[in-house]
Design a protein around this motif. Structure first.
Motif: not given
Length: 352
Positions: A275-291, A230-242
């Motif tokens: 599924d094809a690998g790491i894609a460029p990314f720029k923006g907010l993420t609130d990913i929440y990783i659990l078992p 039920a927990h919600r993560m605060h969004a954080e800004w991130g970037e993975v360049s091309a």
């Protein structure tokens, strides 16, 4: 119809930690810290400076180049004292922030920043969870100067500084990779790296890719619900360049392993993974990783030892396996490893 997954209870991620194991200062030199290698064949006690021997030629190390800003500010609205923790830049001088005594604030309130009365600060909106949207005006140079003079290094609450952070903390709580200002917490696994260690890693034939995740104040927030889903993560800004994405994908295609240095790097990689690998990314993420999370990015994770009942302990349990991490933390406590931001480190192999 898909079945609803069973609840994950917060007590499943609890453990007893003696106060004496909470590190109050980093190891000196930094690569003298201890390292617990958590692999499929068991637990091995090592030192951080042993990392090159644990890496292979062709591996790629992914580091976070965020730079911690002096994000904690003291302010007043009239006679009422308010503590602010800047959390995320929203552009144009606007900042998402957490406010102690936020209930006293209303849209339109003007705040006087202690130690920087020349800095304008106005409350635009009061948000959920003790957060506010602040307007510091368009002069970014004025804000940077005011933060440098009046802001405090936002040390975690478990590092005891009754008189406030020391001058040494301004340097100690910053990684060797720090370049892009915006974080309110350090990516602490990277605190262990020294120029000599980086040279040894490079000599081993290991390359390095740099990503950015500006760690937010939400990293300090406790979980309040018994069912951790039920927990919600605060969004954080991130970037993975091309460029970074291409380097990571090329290393993996050539048979190298992806080594995430810190949970921040791992969370960003998982946000950018396909599924094809790491894609460029720029923006907010609130990913929440659990078992139960299916990892698609990293093969190894270097990380410090985390708080009980925390989202970060849940993440490492998801990555390396719950039973293995429970055994690792039991071992670390028995062997008196140093915990948390200024503490020792672990190198985790991903569970099958």
């Amino acid at each position: 119809m898909a079945e609803t997954p069973p609840p994950l209870r917060i007590e499943d991620f609890d453990f007893a930690l003696p106060d004496g194991l909470i590190a109050q200062a980093p190891a000196r030199p930094r690569d003298a810290a201890r390292l617990l290698h958590v692999g499929r064949k068991g637990l091995v006690d090592r030192a951080v400076r042993d990392l090159p021997a644990l890496f292979r030629p062709g591996d790629i190390m992914v580091v976070n180049d965020t730079r911690v800003i002096p994000a904690r500010l003291r302010a007043h609205r009239g006679e009422a004292a308010v503590e602010l923790m800047l959390n995320r830049a929203e552009g144009g001088g606007l900042w998402h922030a957490l406010a102690r005594n936020a209930r006293r604030l209303r849209a339109g309130d003007a705040l006087a920043i202690d130690g920087a009365p020349e800095l304008p600060c106005r409350v635009l909106e009061r948000l959920e969870g003790g957060a506010v949207l602040l307007d510091f005006g368009p002069d970014q140079g004025l804000l940077a100067t005011a933060l440098d003079r009046a802001g405090e290094v936002p040390l975690p609450p478990y590092i005891a500084r009754p008189e406030g952070p020391s001058d040494a903390d301004r340097q100690d709580y910053q990684t060797i990779f720090a370049k892009r200002p915006g974080a309110v917490a350090a990516p602490t696994a990277s605190l262990h790296f020294t120029p000599a260690l980086l040279d040894a890693v490079a000599a081993r034939g290991v390359t390095r890719a740099t990503v950015t995740l500006h760690v937010g104040a939400g990293t300090f927030l406790p979980l309040r619900d018994d069912d951790v889903r039920a927990h919600r993560m605060h969004a954080e800004w991130g970037e993975v360049s091309a460029e970074a994405a291409a380097a990571i994908n090329a290393a993996r295609t050539a048979g190298g392993r992806v080594i995430a240095i810190g949970t921040t790097a791992l969370r960003l990689l998982e946000s950018a993974a396909t599924d094809a690998g790491i894609a460029p990314f720029k923006g907010l993420t609130d990913i929440y990783i659990l078992p139960g999370h299916r990892f698609r990015s990293a093969d190894l994770l270097m990380t410090n030892f985390h708080l009980p009942r925390s989202t970060l302990f849940m993440l490492v349990a998801a990555f390396a396996g719950m039973a293995r991490m429970q055994a690792a933390y039991t071992h670390a406590i028995a062997e008196r490893y140093r915990f948390y931001s200024y503490g020792d480190a672990s190198l985790l192999e991903r569970a099958a």
